[in-house]
Design a protein around this motif. Structure first.
Motif, PDB file in Angstrom:
ATOM      1  N   ILE A 144      41.041  -9.387 -25.507  1.00  9.89           N
ATOM      2  CA  ILE A 144      41.240  -8.160 -24.730  1.00  9.89           C
ATOM      3  C   ILE A 144      42.266  -8.407 -23.630  1.00  9.89           C
ATOM      4  O   ILE A 144      42.107  -9.348 -22.834  1.00  9.89           O
ATOM      5  N   VAL A 145      43.312  -7.577 -23.580  1.00 10.77           N
ATOM      6  CA  VAL A 145      44.322  -7.625 -22.520  1.00 10.77           C
ATOM      7  C   VAL A 145      44.514  -6.206 -21.995  1.00 10.77           C
ATOM      8  O   VAL A 145      44.854  -5.294 -22.751  1.00 10.77           O
ATOM      9  N   ASP A 146      44.282  -6.045 -20.685  1.00 10.90           N
ATOM     10  CA  ASP A 146      44.445  -4.741 -20.031  1.00 10.90           C
ATOM     11  C   ASP A 146      45.532  -4.855 -18.970  1.00 10.90           C
ATOM     12  O   ASP A 146      45.341  -5.482 -17.936  1.00 10.90           O
ATOM     13  N   ASN A 161      53.021 -10.524 -28.706  1.00 15.53           N
ATOM     14  CA  ASN A 161      53.092 -10.720 -30.151  1.00 15.53           C
ATOM     15  C   ASN A 161      52.611 -12.104 -30.573  1.00 15.53           C
ATOM     16  O   ASN A 161      52.316 -12.330 -31.744  1.00 15.53           O
ATOM     17  N   GLU A 162      52.532 -13.037 -29.601  1.00  8.19           N
ATOM     18  CA  GLU A 162      52.080 -14.392 -29.913  1.00  8.19           C
ATOM     19  C   GLU A 162      50.565 -14.526 -29.882  1.00  8.19           C
ATOM     20  O   GLU A 162      50.024 -15.563 -30.268  1.00  8.19           O
ATOM     21  N   VAL A 163      49.851 -13.491 -29.414  1.00  9.56           N
ATOM     22  CA  VAL A 163      48.396 -13.565 -29.300  1.00  9.56           C
ATOM     23  C   VAL A 163      47.791 -13.008 -30.587  1.00  9.56           C
ATOM     24  O   VAL A 163      47.367 -11.843 -30.643  1.00  9.56           O
ATOM     25  N   ALA A 164      47.724 -13.831 -31.622  1.00  8.99           N
ATOM     26  CA  ALA A 164      47.260 -13.364 -32.931  1.00  8.99           C
ATOM     27  C   ALA A 164      45.805 -12.940 -32.910  1.00  8.99           C
ATOM     28  O   ALA A 164      45.368 -12.150 -33.751  1.00  8.99           O
ATOM     29  N   SER A 165      45.027 -13.433 -31.939  1.00 13.28           N
ATOM     30  CA  SER A 165      43.599 -13.110 -31.877  1.00 13.28           C
ATOM     31  C   SER A 165      43.328 -11.778 -31.192  1.00 13.28           C
ATOM     32  O   SER A 165      42.177 -11.325 -31.140  1.00 13.28           O
ATOM     33  N   LEU A 166      44.346 -11.114 -30.682  1.00 12.20           N
ATOM     34  CA  LEU A 166      44.169  -9.928 -29.858  1.00 12.20           C
ATOM     35  C   LEU A 166      43.547  -8.781 -30.660  1.00 12.20           C
ATOM     36  O   LEU A 166      43.992  -8.463 -31.758  1.00 12.20           O
ATOM     37  N   LYS A 167      42.496  -8.164 -30.067  1.00 15.23           N
ATOM     38  CA  LYS A 167      41.820  -7.039 -30.696  1.00 15.23           C
ATOM     39  C   LYS A 167      41.997  -5.739 -29.920  1.00 15.23           C
ATOM     40  O   LYS A 167      42.005  -4.658 -30.519  1.00 15.23           O
ATOM     41  N   LYS A 168      42.119  -5.837 -28.599  1.00 12.49           N
ATOM     42  CA  LYS A 168      42.228  -4.634 -27.779  1.00 12.49           C
ATOM     43  C   LYS A 168      43.372  -4.809 -26.790  1.00 12.49           C
ATOM     44  O   LYS A 168      43.351  -5.738 -25.977  1.00 12.49           O
ATOM     45  N   LEU A 169      44.371  -3.936 -26.847  1.00 10.91           N
ATOM     46  CA  LEU A 169      45.548  -4.008 -25.984  1.00 10.91           C
ATOM     47  C   LEU A 169      45.721  -2.669 -25.276  1.00 10.91           C
ATOM     48  O   LEU A 169      45.900  -1.629 -25.916  1.00 10.91           O
ATOM     49  N   ILE A 170      45.667  -2.695 -23.943  1.00  6.70           N
ATOM     50  CA  ILE A 170      45.775  -1.477 -23.140  1.00  6.70           C
ATOM     51  C   ILE A 170      47.026  -1.573 -22.275  1.00  6.70           C
ATOM     52  O   ILE A 170      47.121  -2.422 -21.394  1.00  6.70           O
ATOM     53  N   LEU A 171      47.998  -0.702 -22.548  1.00 10.18           N
ATOM     54  CA  LEU A 171      49.272  -0.691 -21.826  1.00 10.18           C
ATOM     55  C   LEU A 171      49.591   0.687 -21.264  1.00 10.18           C
ATOM     56  O   LEU A 171      50.746   0.983 -20.967  1.00 10.18           O
ATOM     57  N   GLY A 172      48.608   1.524 -21.108  1.00 11.97           N
ATOM     58  CA  GLY A 172      48.843   2.867 -20.589  1.00 11.97           C
ATOM     59  C   GLY A 172      49.349   2.854 -19.158  1.00 11.97           C
ATOM     60  O   GLY A 172      49.003   1.982 -18.359  1.00 11.97           O
ATOM     61  N   GLY A 173      50.196   3.851 -18.821  1.00 14.37           N
ATOM     62  CA  GLY A 173      50.663   3.994 -17.447  1.00 14.37           C
ATOM     63  C   GLY A 173      51.652   2.943 -17.017  1.00 14.37           C
ATOM     64  O   GLY A 173      51.604   2.479 -15.871  1.00 14.37           O
ATOM     65  N   ASN A 174      52.565   2.557 -17.901  1.00 13.99           N
ATOM     66  CA  ASN A 174      53.620   1.612 -17.548  1.00 13.99           C
ATOM     67  C   ASN A 174      54.984   2.263 -17.760  1.00 13.99           C
ATOM     68  O   ASN A 174      55.091   3.491 -17.733  1.00 13.99           O
ATOM     69  N   TYR A 175      56.018   1.460 -17.985  1.00 13.85           N
ATOM     70  CA  TYR A 175      57.375   1.981 -18.106  1.00 13.85           C
ATOM     71  C   TYR A 175      57.987   1.615 -19.457  1.00 13.85           C
ATOM     72  O   TYR A 175      59.160   1.285 -19.557  1.00 13.85           O
ATOM     73  N   LEU A 176      57.167   1.667 -20.491  1.00 14.93           N
ATOM     74  CA  LEU A 176      57.666   1.459 -21.843  1.00 14.93           C
ATOM     75  C   LEU A 176      58.483   2.675 -22.252  1.00 14.93           C
ATOM     76  O   LEU A 176      58.129   3.809 -21.918  1.00 14.93           O
ATOM     77  N   GLU A 177      59.558   2.459 -22.963  1.00 14.33           N
ATOM     78  CA  GLU A 177      60.418   3.583 -23.337  1.00 14.33           C
ATOM     79  C   GLU A 177      61.074   3.327 -24.665  1.00 14.33           C
ATOM     80  O   GLU A 177      60.963   2.245 -25.249  1.00 14.33           O
TER      81      GLU A 177
END
Length: 940
Positions: A144-146, A161-177
């Motif tokens: 889990i990464v928030d 992309n290197e965290v192959a074990s990742l199940k939950k990724l929360i990136l809301g409210g940033n500056y992705l475009e």
């Protein structure tokens, strides 16, 4: 006996040893403990305003295990750190121009980390000088990464992309475009939840990307061929185009949220195929066309439906569904801006619904009481911006939120409203035509937190117990009515009131101590009433954000305490009869707006007044002395000192106002010359200033309140409940003379206005050539001074100029022909100077009338009646004859004067030689005159 004692002794020792072993096992490893201290020191290096649970909880002197520290989670068996919750590190935000970057090497000690929360930490990104993008690959158990609500951009993806074990990724409210970076997440094959809401991701909704992420159960972006997908949330991005046809294959979809994008076209009919759908939100897009509610009639699991369109071209209708109702029991229904002409009959069969939003439609007639009578569990009813005209209330109901604003109600509010709706927390009846008194039963609403009755025709006095009975009331707006009498008739310190807005009424009397009891007030607006007396000193003890008491009948001096309120954003006391001198202000870096125009203030302007100001309006007072030197005030945007008695020269420190957009020193007694350094102002060489001043928000969130109901629906990505963010909406107006009239500038026009007004002073000397560098100035007024010299040719560089007034000066020479290149020039006035020569023509100059050139007798050409060509030719041909005629005329004149003098003198002598009565009268008159002179001079 001895054996028993030995056994007890042995057991005691074994128990103590086990407790010591367990105590030792409770603690994290020494490397992890040291790593926590290094993390703490790293965050403190950016700001010492760290959350107390870290600042005081993570201590080297602490005997407690670091597993017991807050924000730390350890494994129950091996006591290794498996969770770090580092969200909301700084309680008051991060106040630096450079956002902190996280050094990922600080996470190396936590090798068994499973959960990492860095939300709301003002992070601008992260880096690892040792491993680079491979940094997070060492955490084999990280699931889990928030990183929500930070300042991360697309550079974050190669690390993740290197965290192959990742199940939950929360990136809301940033500056992705940009479009979704498919390749950067290609390795996340175990990902189940992906949250990318509240970013700037754009483009069309694709249908075949991210095929490797087959374990996704909840996605907050886009995907099409995932058979197991149950939740899809793409809200608050910039997706455009139509909903992809491939979405019809989501047979197991339970949550679909496409709200707040730029999607368009017609709503697809395959919505009826979502048999498992529980939450469907399509609101705040650009959908159009006809949508029948029959499409959702068979969705037996549907709990929440939200639909609206910004295009105003979407029309929702119901046909067969009205007779049978839905096969599901809704909890929340939103059909806003859907061109509804009648309330859907399906609502007659909903027994569990909590929220109904039918705002911004074309509903008319009598208020539908059956909506509340049939739905006894209803908590929120929003019918604003319709055309209802008659309000009838049902029997007792537990409704909490009622918004009927912007309708056509014109009757009186029921006297029993407080008894019928005793649980009401939010009431908005603004922008109607309600009449009569405010019902006294309103004071029985003990749970009411928000009440807005503004822009109606309410009259009479306020209920006596309004501020004591409604002890939960925090937000009260009664502006633009006809309420009379005192402000507050009775109050108590137990009142929760934070915002009091009562402007534009007929309130009278003094500001009494009843207001003093409301100690939680942060916003007070009592402007445009009939208040009298003085301003109480105790107002300065409030922690106010806004204080506006303008346009009343207040007298006396301004209490110094008002100038020292720590976080005051707006102080408006204009349009009263205030007198005395301006108080001194203590040092403060907090910018605010000070408006004291149209009073009777006297004395000089203190140097301390300027610090921290963003707008100063002292127009039309009786202030004297010199203009202060504006030390430590580079951020000020507007300075209005018009119509005072200020004297002396313009200090050169004015040139340091690098952000100023309006400078008005007109109608004073300023003298000496205009400083050439004025070209350094923000609309000159000093830069471009702020395109949209930060001090001028559309809504001033000085009183920010969240009011929520119970949760209506909850899933992996959605926790849906109704909430209201209350904001104080103050639109600051700035008046400035442009194009020979006063204009008011607000948001949208203010951000484009730059002006300099030095008119009606005693300025002298030549106009500096450097003023031609004011490249963004739109209005320049130097009229009614004693300026000399010629009009600078550099004025041709004023490409944005719309109004140029140089009238009533002593300028001479010609009008520079280069000024015809000023394409934005609308008003041009050089009247009453000593200008000469031909008036330039072409472009904008062809539109100026003779009034622009009055009082310049030596100007010729259009639009005057003086012909330049005729005057020149006569002078050349008849010049010699003219000089000769002029000499002859002078000789004849002097001979005529001499002859006349001789004839008069001879006639007088003859007159005196004869003894006529006239001669004797003349001599007696002369003797009387001589006696009078002797008497005055005391001569015997």
């Amino acid at each position: 006996m001895a054996s028993s004692k030995s056994m007890v002794f042995g057991l005691t020792w074994m128990l103590m040893i086990m407790m010591m072993i367990m105590h030792g096992c409770r603690s994290c490893t020494e490397s992890e403990r040291q790593g926590l201290f290094e993390l703490k020191a790293y965050f403190l290096s950016f700001s010492d305003d760290l959350r107390p649970d870290i600042l005081r909880g993570w201590r080297k002197t602490s005997n407690r295990s670091c597993c017991s520290w807050r924000r730390i989670k350890c494994d129950l068996n091996n006591k290794r750190v498996i969770g770090l919750s580092l969200g909301s590190l700084y309680p008051s935000g991060y106040n630096s121009d450079t956002l902190p970057l996280l050094n990922l090497t600080l996470l190396y000690p936590f090798e068994e980390l499973q959960s990492l929360n860095l939300s709301l930490s003002y992070l601008g990104g992260w880096f690892d000088e040792r491993k680079g993008y491979k940094s997070l690959g060492r955490f084999r158990y990280l699931e889990i990464v928030d990183l929500s609500y930070n300042y991360f951009n697309n550079s974050v993806f190669p690390f993740l992309n290197e965290v192959a074990s990742l199940k939950k990724l929360i990136l809301g409210g940033n500056y992705l475009e940009g479009g979704f970076p498919v390749n950067e997440l290609i390795n996340l094959r175990n990902l189940e939840v992906l949250d990318l809401k509240l970013n700037n991701i754009s483009g069309h909704l694709p249908g075949q990307e991210l095929t490797n992420l087959r374990k996704l159960k909840a996605l907050d972006l886009r995907i099409c061929i995932l058979e197991q997908l149950q939740e899809l949330r793409l809200s608050q991005n910039r997706f455009a185009g139509e909903i992809p046809l491939c979405f019809s294959s989501f047979s197991k979809l339970r949550v679909l949220d496409l709200s707040s994008n730029h999607l368009s076209g017609k709503l697809p009919s395959f919505i009826s195929n979502f048999k498992s759908m529980e939450y469907l939100s399509l609101q705040d897009n650009n959908f159009e066309g006809l949508f029948s509610l029959d499409l959702i009639s068979e969705l037996t699991e549907l709990k929440v439906l939200k639909l609206s369109s910004r295009s105003s071209k979407l029309r929702v209708v119901e046909t067969n569904v009205s007779s049978t109702g839905l096969k599901s029991q809704l909890r929340s229904l939103t059909l806003s801006n859907c061109n509804l002409v009648k309330i859907p009959d399906l609502l007659r069969y909903q027994k569990e619904i909590r929220l109904i939003d039918l705002s911004s439609n074309t509903l008319t007639g009598v208020f539908p009481t059956w909506l509340m009578e049939n739905n006894t569990e209803l908590q929120v009813l929003l019918l604003q911006n319709n055309s209802f005209n008659t309000l009838t209330l049902p029997r007792l109901h537990t409704l909490q939120f009622l918004d009927l604003s912007d309708n056509n109600f014109n009757d009186q509010l029921s006297n029993d409203v407080g008894l019928i709706l005793p649980k009401l927390r939010h009431l908005n009846l603004s922008n109607n035509a309600f009449q009569g008194n405010m019902p006294s039963s309103v004071s029985m609403m003990v749970d009411i937190e928000f009440m807005d009755l503004s822009y109606n025709n309410f009259s009479g006095r306020l209920p006596r117990n309004l501020f004591t009975g409604c002890y939960s009331l925090k937000w009260l707006k009664l502006s633009h009515n006809r309420f009379s009498g005192p402000i507050i008739r009775k109050s108590s310190e137990e009142t929760s009131l934070m915002t009091l807005i009562m402007d534009n009424n007929m309130l009278s009397g003094k500001i009494t101590d009843n207001l003093r009891n409301l100690r939680l007030l942060t916003v007070i607006d009592l402007s445009n009433n009939f208040l009298t007396g003085t301003i109480p000193r105790w107002l300065g003890n409030f922690f106010l954000d806004i204080l506006r008491i303008s346009n009343n009948r207040l007298q006396g001096e301004i209490p110094p305490s008002l100038f020292n309120i720590p976080y005051l954003w707006l102080l408006d006391l204009s349009g009263n009869f205030l007198s005395g001198s301006l108080p001194r202000r203590s040092d403060s870096d907090y910018g605010y707006i000070l408006d004291l125009h149209n009073n009777n203030l006297t004395g000089s302007v203190p140097d301390t007044l300027w610090k921290g100001l963003v707008l100063l309006d002292l127009r039309n007072n009786r202030l004297s002395g010199n203009i202060p030197r504006f030390r430590s005030t580079p951020s000020i945007d507007v300075v209005l000192l018009r119509g005072n008695d200020l004297s002396g020269k313009i200090p050169v420190e004015v040139c340091g106002l690098s952000n100023v957009r309006m400078l008005d020193f007109a109608h004073n007694r300023l003298n000496e010359s205009i400083p050439s350094c004025l070209s350094n102002l923000s609309f000159g060489l000093g830069g471009y200033g702020l395109a949209d001043p930060g001090w001028y928000p559309e809504n001033m969130f000085s009183n920010f309140m969240d009011v929520y109901t119970e949760v209506y629906y909850e899933s992996l990505l959605v926790s849906d409940r109704f909430g209201v963010d209350y904001s104080v909406d103050f639109r600051v107006q700035v008046e400035f003379a442009v194009k020979q009239r006063y204009d008011s500038y607000m948001r949208g026009t203010l951000d484009q206005m730059f002006g300099l007004d030095l008119s009606s002073n005693d300025l002298s000397g030549e106009i500096p050539e450097e003023l031609g560098d004011l490249k963004r100035v739109r209005s320049l007024n130097l009229s009614r001074n004693s300026l000399s010299g010629s009009i600078p040719g550099s004025f041709s560089n004023l490409k944005s100029i719309e109004s140029l007034d140089l009238s009533y000066n002593k300028l001479h020479g010609t009008i520079p022909s280069q000024l015809t290149t000023l394409q934005s020039l609308v008003v041009f006035n050089v009247s009453y100077n000593n200008l000469s020569g031909v008036i330039p023509q072409g472009r904008q100059f062809n539109t100026f009338s003779e009034k622009s050139y009055l009082g310049n007798l030596l100007l010729c050409g259009s639009p005057t009646n003086r012909s330049c060509g005729t005057t020149i030719s006569l002078g050349e041909e008849d010049g010699d004859d003219g000089d000769e005629d002029e000499s002859l005329d002078m000789v004849v004149m002097w001979w005529s004067v001499g002859a006349t003098y001789v004839m008069v003198l001879m006639g007088f002598c003859v007159f005196m030689c004869f003894g006529s009565p006239w001669r004797r009268s003349w001599l007696r008159l002369v003797d009387a005159f001589i006696d009078r002179v002797k008497d005055v001079l005391g001569i015997i």
